[in-house]
Write an enzyme that holds these catalytic residues in place. Sequence first.
Site, PDB file in Angstrom:
ATOM      1  N   TYR A 114      -5.742  10.377  30.551  1.00  0.00           N
ATOM      2  CA  TYR A 114      -4.512   9.600  30.332  1.00  0.00           C
ATOM      3  C   TYR A 114      -4.909   8.294  29.654  1.00  0.00           C
ATOM      4  CZ  TYR A 114       0.092   7.777  31.379  1.00  0.00           C
ATOM      5  OH  TYR A 114       1.323   7.234  31.267  1.00  0.00           O
ATOM      6  N   ARG A 167       7.073   6.396  19.535  1.00  0.00           N
ATOM      7  CA  ARG A 167       6.432   5.146  19.981  1.00  0.00           C
ATOM      8  C   ARG A 167       5.383   5.496  21.037  1.00  0.00           C
ATOM      9  NH1 ARG A 167       7.506   1.526  24.684  1.00  0.00           N
ATOM     10  NH2 ARG A 167       6.342   3.373  25.292  1.00  0.00           N
ATOM     11  N   LYS A 185       0.548  13.368  30.931  1.00  0.00           N
ATOM     12  CA  LYS A 185       1.422  12.966  32.046  1.00  0.00           C
ATOM     13  C   LYS A 185       1.551  14.106  33.053  1.00  0.00           C
ATOM     14  CE  LYS A 185       3.197   8.831  31.209  1.00  0.00           C
ATOM     15  NZ  LYS A 185       3.825   7.738  31.886  1.00  0.00           N
ATOM     16  N   GLU A 257       9.539  10.322  27.554  1.00  0.00           N
ATOM     17  CA  GLU A 257       8.299   9.565  27.431  1.00  0.00           C
ATOM     18  C   GLU A 257       8.087   9.099  26.001  1.00  0.00           C
ATOM     19  OE1 GLU A 257       6.574   9.339  30.446  1.00  0.00           O
ATOM     20  OE2 GLU A 257       5.545   7.784  29.309  1.00  0.00           O
ATOM     21  N   ASP A 258       7.834   7.817  25.843  1.00  0.00           N
ATOM     22  CA  ASP A 258       7.436   7.257  24.545  1.00  0.00           C
ATOM     23  C   ASP A 258       8.420   7.524  23.406  1.00  0.00           C
ATOM     24  OD1 ASP A 258       5.384   6.161  25.893  1.00  0.00           O
ATOM     25  OD2 ASP A 258       3.778   7.238  24.866  1.00  0.00           O
ATOM     26  N   ASP A 280      10.306   7.231  31.960  1.00  0.00           N
ATOM     27  CA  ASP A 280       9.210   6.581  32.686  1.00  0.00           C
ATOM     28  C   ASP A 280       8.897   5.190  32.135  1.00  0.00           C
ATOM     29  OD1 ASP A 280       7.149   6.704  34.720  1.00  0.00           O
ATOM     30  OD2 ASP A 280       5.771   6.608  33.029  1.00  0.00           O
ATOM     31  N   ASP A 281       9.042   5.016  30.828  1.00  0.00           N
ATOM     32  CA  ASP A 281       8.737   3.704  30.233  1.00  0.00           C
ATOM     33  C   ASP A 281       9.689   2.630  30.765  1.00  0.00           C
ATOM     34  OD1 ASP A 281       6.775   4.875  28.431  1.00  0.00           O
ATOM     35  OD2 ASP A 281       8.520   5.779  27.481  1.00  0.00           O
ATOM     36  N   ASN A 420      -0.356  -3.586  27.651  1.00  0.00           N
ATOM     37  CA  ASN A 420      -1.511  -2.711  27.407  1.00  0.00           C
ATOM     38  C   ASN A 420      -1.810  -2.655  25.917  1.00  0.00           C
ATOM     39  OD1 ASN A 420      -1.771  -1.764  30.154  1.00  0.00           O
ATOM     40  ND2 ASN A 420       0.098  -0.602  29.810  1.00  0.00           N
TER      41      ASN A 420
HETATM   42  P1  NAD Z   1       9.091  -2.547  23.690  1.00  0.00           P
HETATM   43  O1  NAD Z   1       8.687  -2.370  22.276  1.00  0.00           O
HETATM   44  O2  NAD Z   1      10.269  -1.809  24.196  1.00  0.00           O
HETATM   45  O3  NAD Z   1       9.347  -4.124  23.960  1.00  0.00           O
HETATM   46  C1  NAD Z   1       8.551  -5.159  23.458  1.00  0.00           C
HETATM   47  C2  NAD Z   1       9.332  -6.459  23.588  1.00  0.00           C
HETATM   48  O4  NAD Z   1       8.473  -7.545  23.259  1.00  0.00           O
HETATM   49  C3  NAD Z   1      10.542  -6.568  22.673  1.00  0.00           C
HETATM   50  O5  NAD Z   1      11.634  -7.057  23.395  1.00  0.00           O
HETATM   51  C4  NAD Z   1      10.131  -7.612  21.638  1.00  0.00           C
HETATM   52  O6  NAD Z   1      11.212  -8.396  21.171  1.00  0.00           O
HETATM   53  C5  NAD Z   1       9.220  -8.472  22.477  1.00  0.00           C
HETATM   54  N1  NAD Z   1       8.316  -9.292  21.662  1.00  0.00           N
HETATM   55  C6  NAD Z   1       7.624  -8.944  20.562  1.00  0.00           C
HETATM   56  N2  NAD Z   1       6.940 -10.007  20.091  1.00  0.00           N
HETATM   57  C7  NAD Z   1       7.210 -11.038  20.913  1.00  0.00           C
HETATM   58  C8  NAD Z   1       6.806 -12.398  20.950  1.00  0.00           C
HETATM   59  N3  NAD Z   1       5.973 -12.905  20.048  1.00  0.00           N
HETATM   60  N4  NAD Z   1       7.278 -13.179  21.940  1.00  0.00           N
HETATM   61  C9  NAD Z   1       8.105 -12.679  22.883  1.00  0.00           C
HETATM   62  N5  NAD Z   1       8.526 -11.395  22.891  1.00  0.00           N
HETATM   63  C10 NAD Z   1       8.080 -10.585  21.915  1.00  0.00           C
HETATM   64  O7  NAD Z   1       7.808  -2.203  24.544  1.00  0.00           O
HETATM   65  P2  NAD Z   1       7.749  -1.889  26.110  1.00  0.00           P
HETATM   66  O8  NAD Z   1       7.850  -0.443  26.350  1.00  0.00           O
HETATM   67  O9  NAD Z   1       8.689  -2.769  26.814  1.00  0.00           O
HETATM   68  O10 NAD Z   1       6.232  -2.277  26.437  1.00  0.00           O
HETATM   69  C11 NAD Z   1       5.804  -3.609  26.306  1.00  0.00           C
HETATM   70  C12 NAD Z   1       4.394  -3.768  26.854  1.00  0.00           C
HETATM   71  O11 NAD Z   1       4.398  -3.487  28.239  1.00  0.00           O
HETATM   72  C13 NAD Z   1       3.372  -2.847  26.220  1.00  0.00           C
HETATM   73  O12 NAD Z   1       2.169  -3.514  26.000  1.00  0.00           O
HETATM   74  C14 NAD Z   1       3.175  -1.793  27.254  1.00  0.00           C
HETATM   75  O13 NAD Z   1       1.873  -1.253  27.218  1.00  0.00           O
HETATM   76  C15 NAD Z   1       3.371  -2.563  28.530  1.00  0.00           C
HETATM   77  N6  NAD Z   1       3.768  -1.678  29.634  1.00  0.00           N
HETATM   78  C16 NAD Z   1       3.051  -1.751  30.802  1.00  0.00           C
HETATM   79  C17 NAD Z   1       3.364  -0.918  31.839  1.00  0.00           C
HETATM   80  C18 NAD Z   1       2.591  -1.009  33.115  1.00  0.00           C
HETATM   81  O14 NAD Z   1       1.854  -1.924  33.297  1.00  0.00           O
HETATM   82  N7  NAD Z   1       2.732  -0.089  34.030  1.00  0.00           N
HETATM   83  C19 NAD Z   1       4.385   0.010  31.709  1.00  0.00           C
HETATM   84  C20 NAD Z   1       5.120   0.052  30.524  1.00  0.00           C
HETATM   85  C21 NAD Z   1       4.793  -0.800  29.487  1.00  0.00           C
END
Ligand code: NAD
Length: 583
Positions: A114, A167, A185, A257-258, A280-281, A420
Site C-alpha cells: 500500500y 487523482r 486497498k 477511491e482516488d 475513503d478519501d 502525504n
Molecule cells: P484535495 O486535492 O482534495 O485538497 C487539497 C486542498 O489543499 C484544496 O482545498 C486546495 O485548495 C488546498 N491547497 C492547495 N494549495 C494550498 C495552499 N498553498 N495553501 C492552502 N491550501 C492549499 O486533497 P485531499 O484529498 O484533501 O488530500 C490533501 C492531503 O491530505 C494530501 O497530502 C493527502 O495525502 C493527505 N491525506 C492524508 C490522509 C491521512 O493522513 N490519513 C488521508 C487523506 C488525505
Amino acid sequence: MATEWSRVCAFGGLCLFGLGVCLCKMVLLGRRSLCYWVGMAFSLEERLQLGIHGLLPPCFITQDVQLLRVLKNYEMKKDDLDRYVFLMGLQERSEKLFYRVIMSDIERFMPIIYTPTVGLACQQYGLIFRRPRGLFITIHDRGHIATLLQNWPAKNVKAVCVTDGERILGLGDLGCNGMGIPVGKLALYTACGGVPPQQCLPVMLDVGTDNEALLQDPLYIGLRHKRVRGQAYDDLLDEFMKAVSDRYGMDCLIQFEDFANLNAFRLLSKYRNMYCTFNDDIQGTAAVAVAGLLAALRITGSKMCDHTIVFQGAGEAAMGIAELITMAMEKEGLSKEDSLKKIWMVDSKGLIVKGRDHLTHEKERFAHEHPQMRNLEDVVRELKPTALIGVAAVAGAFTEKIIRDMASFNQHPIIFALSNPTSKAECTAEQCYTFTEGRGIFASGSPFDPVTLPDGRTMHPGQGNNAYIFPGVGLGVTACAIRHITEDVFLTAAEALAHLVTEKDLSEGRLYPPLSSIREVSLELAVKIIEYAYEHGIATGLPEPSDKAAYVRSLVFTTDYDDFNVDLYRWPEDSMTLQSCKL
Ligand code: NAD
C-alpha cells in the site's frame, strides 16, 4: 499410510463430484497451475487425487517453511518496487501464503503493498504488469456492464473498491494505471480486516486519461484518449452502481477511491442514500483524524466543542474531517450552527470567509464573517486555534513561528500534519515537539520515527493511517448487511478506535494503537459497528447475532490451507487464482 489411504477413499465420492464439475476448467488451466496453488504443501493423497504426483519435488513442506522461503527471497530484493512485484507475484500464485506473509509483519509489508510503494507501482504499472488483477470496465462498455460482471468468477462479492484513476494519491491522473490502488486497498481488507479475498472485487473504471505522458507511453495499459466527462461519464457510473448491486445485492459495499475532488463529493452525495457506498478519501480520512482528536482530548482534558480548529487545505480530507468533527460536537450538545463556527479553513486563496470568491458549496458551510486573510501565520495569530490540521500537501506550511504561537496560547496544542507523502508534511514530528517544548500533540499522515526529547522522554508520533478504519468498516458493514452507510457509522468507528488507545500509548505520544495490532483493532471496530447498526435499525442481516464478537470472528479469513477436497469443490467459483491462471 493405511489411514491416509482410508481417508482418500472416504472422501473419494465427494471428490469425484467436485472433479466432474471442475474437469473442463482443470483441463483448460493445466495441471501445472495446480502445483502453484499450495505448492509443496500438497500432501501425498492430494497429489495423487489431483494427478500432479511427480510434478512437484518429493519433499512435503509446511506453510511455515514456505513463509521462511518467501521472507528469505524478499530480503534479497534490491528496492521497494522489486519487493512490490515479488509480493504481487506471490498473491497470484498462492493467495493464502501471500496473506500469511503480509500478516506475519503488517507494519513491515503495509508500506510495500500500500502507500507509499503502491504509488510508485501505479506510476510504473505498464512496466511491471505481469497478469491482470481486478475488473477493467471502460467508457465503451456502457450498455453491457451487467454482462461484463458475469465474467468475474466469484459470485459472492461483498466489497468492491473502485477508482477512475484521476487523482491517485498525490500523484494526479494515472488513468488505468491507478488499478494498483483498489488492488492494494482490498488486500488490506483481507490482511487487516479479515474479509475473505474472494469476496473482494477491485474495479478500474477507465474513461481515458488527461496525462499526456501516459498517452504517449507504449507500455500504458489503458484507453488512449482524453478523459470522457459529462453525461457519458455519469451514465457509466449510474450503470456500474446498478449493475453491481443487481448482481451482488444491495448490501454489496462499494468503496470509492482516488476520484478527483469534484467527482468525489458529487458522486458521494448522489449515491450515499441509494447504495451501500462510501468514499475513503473523505469519510475514512475523517474517521481516522477524528479518532486522533478524540484520543488527544484525553490529554487536554477537554471536550471537542471546547476547541477551535483551523484547517490548512479545504479539499476532500478537510471537508470529511470537518463534517465528522461537527457531528462529534453535536453529540456533546452543541448545535450544528455553533459547531460549524468552531471550524475555519484556509485554501490556496487564503482564509475562507463569507463573500469570498471561489467558494464551492462545501466550502460555503465553513465560511464565516471575517475580513479576508491570505497568510496562515496571520490566521493562526488572529484566530488562536487549539488545533491545527494540515491537509493541503504544502510542505513546511507549519512554520516555527506558527508552532511556537500555537504553544503560546495552548498548554497542549494539537498539531496534525496529515499531508502525504512525508516530503509534503506540514512539519516534522521533531519540529512539533521541539518548538512546543514537548507539549504538542502530534499526528501525521506518513510515519515519523520516534523523537527523544531533552528531558529524556521518547515520543512516538501517531500515524493517522486510513487503514485503521476502512478494513474494520468494511468487515462490520458487510457482516450485518448495512445498505446505506451513514456518517454515524464513521463516528462510531472513530470513537471505537480512540477507545483502544491506552493511557500508556498516550503517555508516549501515540494517538493510535500500534499498527501491529491492526487486525484486532479492525475486528473491534466491526463489532462496534454491528452493535450500532442493529441498535439503530440499519442492519438488514437476520437473525441478529447474539454474540457479535464471536460472529465477526467466525467470518474472518484464515491463512491455513483448506483441506483439498473442500477447496476443490469450491475452487472455480471462489478462487481469485482462476482468473490469473486463465490469462
Ligand atoms: P484535495 O486535492 O482534495 O485538497 C487539497 C486542498 O489543499 C484544496 O482545498 C486546495 O485548495 C488546498 N491547497 C492547495 N494549495 C494550498 C495552499 N498553498 N495553501 C492552502 N491550501 C492549499 O486533497 P485531499 O484529498 O484533501 O488530500 C490533501 C492531503 O491530505 C494530501 O497530502 C493527502 O495525502 C493527505 N491525506 C492524508 C490522509 C491521512 O493522513 N490519513 C488521508 C487523506 C488525505
